[in-house]
Design an enzyme around this catalytic site. Structure first.
Site, PDB file in Angstrom:
ATOM      1  N   LYS A 111       1.052  -1.565  -0.047  1.00  0.00           N
ATOM      2  CA  LYS A 111      -0.173  -0.124  -0.008  1.00  0.00           C
ATOM      3  C   LYS A 111       0.670   1.288  -0.052  1.00  0.00           C
ATOM      4  CE  LYS A 111      -3.807   1.010   0.114  1.00  0.00           C
ATOM      5  NZ  LYS A 111      -5.535   0.024  -0.478  1.00  0.00           N
ATOM      6  N   ASP A 141      -7.173   3.727  -4.960  1.00  0.00           N
ATOM      7  CA  ASP A 141      -7.209   3.309  -3.453  1.00  0.00           C
ATOM      8  C   ASP A 141      -8.336   5.613  -3.042  1.00  0.00           C
ATOM      9  OD1 ASP A 141      -7.714   1.998  -0.962  1.00  0.00           O
ATOM     10  OD2 ASP A 141      -7.776   3.727  -0.560  1.00  0.00           O
TER      11      ASP A 141
END
Ligand code: NDP
Ligand code: 2IT
Length: 444
Positions: free
Chosen positions: A124, A164
């Site tokens: 991430k 995201d």
């Protein structure tokens, strides 16, 4: 393994990272029994090795705003695990981004990606950059500055970022452009690309569609379906929009959407026409969800979340910890029978306790929102093959993957009374795959 000991050590070593501690605790508590049946896991110190990311890149970004002022942001890429495939996971641009938040997301991503059946590790990244109120040119300059730092750490077989919160098609396009310019290669280094340059059909829809497919599978097991159900959805971004669309395809009635200012309640239902407006409002105008209430003459509740509305199904699709204990009690008291998470870790641990005690259907994000990254995996496959599949083909694969994830949850999460603990099922299912891969590859 003694979960409390592991957690205490982790908190001491990495203090002030509450979301990371929360995500780790949830997983450890639910895999504890299964883990302790395998002495080889302990021998290889798998837990500690799996909780701590492989590496974290931290960098400063400078960019020039439209007024000519030089701005500074912090940015990160967390490469959590490469055990089962290249690092894979999204980028988040939001003022709340700090290493602890991304560590929770990278940790979750590792198990989620293992569940998809595709060969992807977990990662991430992101920045505390706030895209709200920024011009397209400012967003472009920021994305270019971001990639100027990140490009050396990523690659189609190394680490493949995607979107995201705050990162969608526009941002992925700018990031891809800069990567291509720097490396002079046109490769599948990011997913969520435009269809014209290697993106997969259905990737924008995939997280929202997948979440509703998963809810449908849970209901199906109980002889029920989404048809005719009233649905509360939070958020109004990528995941929420396509969750609404799939609800409509399956004959359900979505009645709420939200953003960080509050929620709208439209008892008549958010239909295809109104959804088109939401997509324009959020993707083109970049306005607020309160404008929906003004346009369609329905209620907007400022500073609140949609969980106080009476619904059959709830789909949290905004952000972490957006559904607390009180919200869970209200949903259950109002007759809600199914909660499927489109967002990552939207329910607090106290909320999960209440939901599980009520024995209603509950899917954690790492199972129910895995359709997004799964379709990113399908985009990687298409890029490697240098061809593109039709909408129908990708959608059919997405549906099959969601059904397979559901089957994994049932396999590992079936309780004595026949009901399914989807939290345990997802965590054990994801963990077993990563654990076996780590043992096979030695101490590295
Ligand atoms: P978007 O940026 O498209 O939309 C985010 C939505 O959530 C917006 O409506 C935003 O409102 C709201 N939101 C964000 N932060 C907060 C907050 N702190 N409080 C209240 N509302 C908030 O993001 P996505 O739709 O892509 O992501 C939503 C969730 O789904 C995230 O948890 C993400 O991690 C998860 N997810 C996303 C996937 C994807 O493929 N995109 C895949 C799997 C999971 P506002 O505009 O006011 O900030
Ligand atoms: O949380 C997630 O799974 C995502 N944001 C999607 C990641 C991806 O690589 O598609």
């Amino acid at each position: 393994m003694n979960v409390q000991e592991v957690l205490a050590k982790l908190k001491l070593r990495f203090p002030h990272e509450p979301e990371y501690h929360q995500a780790v605790e949830e997983v450890l508590l639910s895999i504890e029994d299964e883990y302790n049946k395998h002495p080889e896991f302990e021998k290889y110190n798998l837990i500690e090795r799996l909780c701590i990311p492989d590496r974290i890149f931290t960098f400063r970004i400078n960019w020039i705003d439209d007024k000519g002022v030089v701005q500074t942001n912090m940015a990160y890429r967390i490469q959590h695990s490469m055990a089962i495939g290249p690092y894979k996971g999204g980028l988040r641009f939001h003022p709340s981004v700090y290493p602890g938040l991304l560590k929770f997301l990278a940790f979750e991503q590792t198990f989620k990606n293992a569940l998809t059946t595709l060969p992807m590790g977990g990662a991430k990244g992101g920045s505390d950059f706030d895209p709200k109120g920024k011009s397209d040119a400012e967003v472009m300059r920021f994305c270019q500055a971001f990639m100027l730092e990140l490009w050396k750490q990523i690659g189609p077989d190394t680490d493949v970022p995607a979107g995201d919160i705050g990162v969608g098609g526009r941002e992925v396009g700018f990031l891809f452009g800069m990567y291509k310019k720097l490396t002079r290669t046109h490769v599948g280094v990011l997913t969520g690309k435009g269809n014209e340059f290697g993106g997969s059909l259905i990737r924008p829809e995939a997280t929202g569609y997948g979440t509703v497919y998963f809810a449908e599978e849970m209901l199906k097991l109980k002889g029920d379906s989404m048809k005719g159900k009233t649905v509360a959805i939070s958020g109004s971004g990528n995941v929420a929009q396509y969750a609404v669309e799939k609800c409509l395809h399956l004959g359900a009635k979505p009645v709420t959407l939200s953003d960080s200012s509050g929620y709208i309640y439209d008892p008549a239902g958010i239909d295809a026409e109104k959804l088109k407006y939401v997509m324009w409002l959020k993707e083109e105008k970049r306005g607020r969800i309160s404008e929906y209430a003004e346009k369609y003459g329905c209620k907007f509740v400022a500073g609140a979340r949609p969980w106080e509305v009476k619904v059959d199904v709830a789909l949290p699709c905004a952000t972490q910890n957006e559904l607390d204990e009180t919200n869970a009690k209200t949903l259950i008291a109002n007759g809600c029978i199914c909660i499927a998470e489109g967002a990552n870790m939207p329910s607090t641990p106290e909320a999960i306790e209440v939901i599980q005690a009520a024995n209603i259907l509950y899917a954690p994000g790492k199972a129910s929102n895995a359709g997004g990254v799964a379709t990113s995996g399908l985009e990687m496959s298409q890029n490697s093959l240098k061809l593109s599949w039709t909408r129908e083909e990708v959608d059919a694969r997405l549906l099959k993957i969601m059904q397979d994830i559901h089957a994994t949850c049932v396999q590992y999460g079936k309780k004595a009374d026949g009901s399914i603990d989807y939290v345990k099922g997802a965590n054990v299912g994801g963990f077993m795959k990563v654990a076996k891969a780590m043992i096979a590859q030695g101490i590295i």
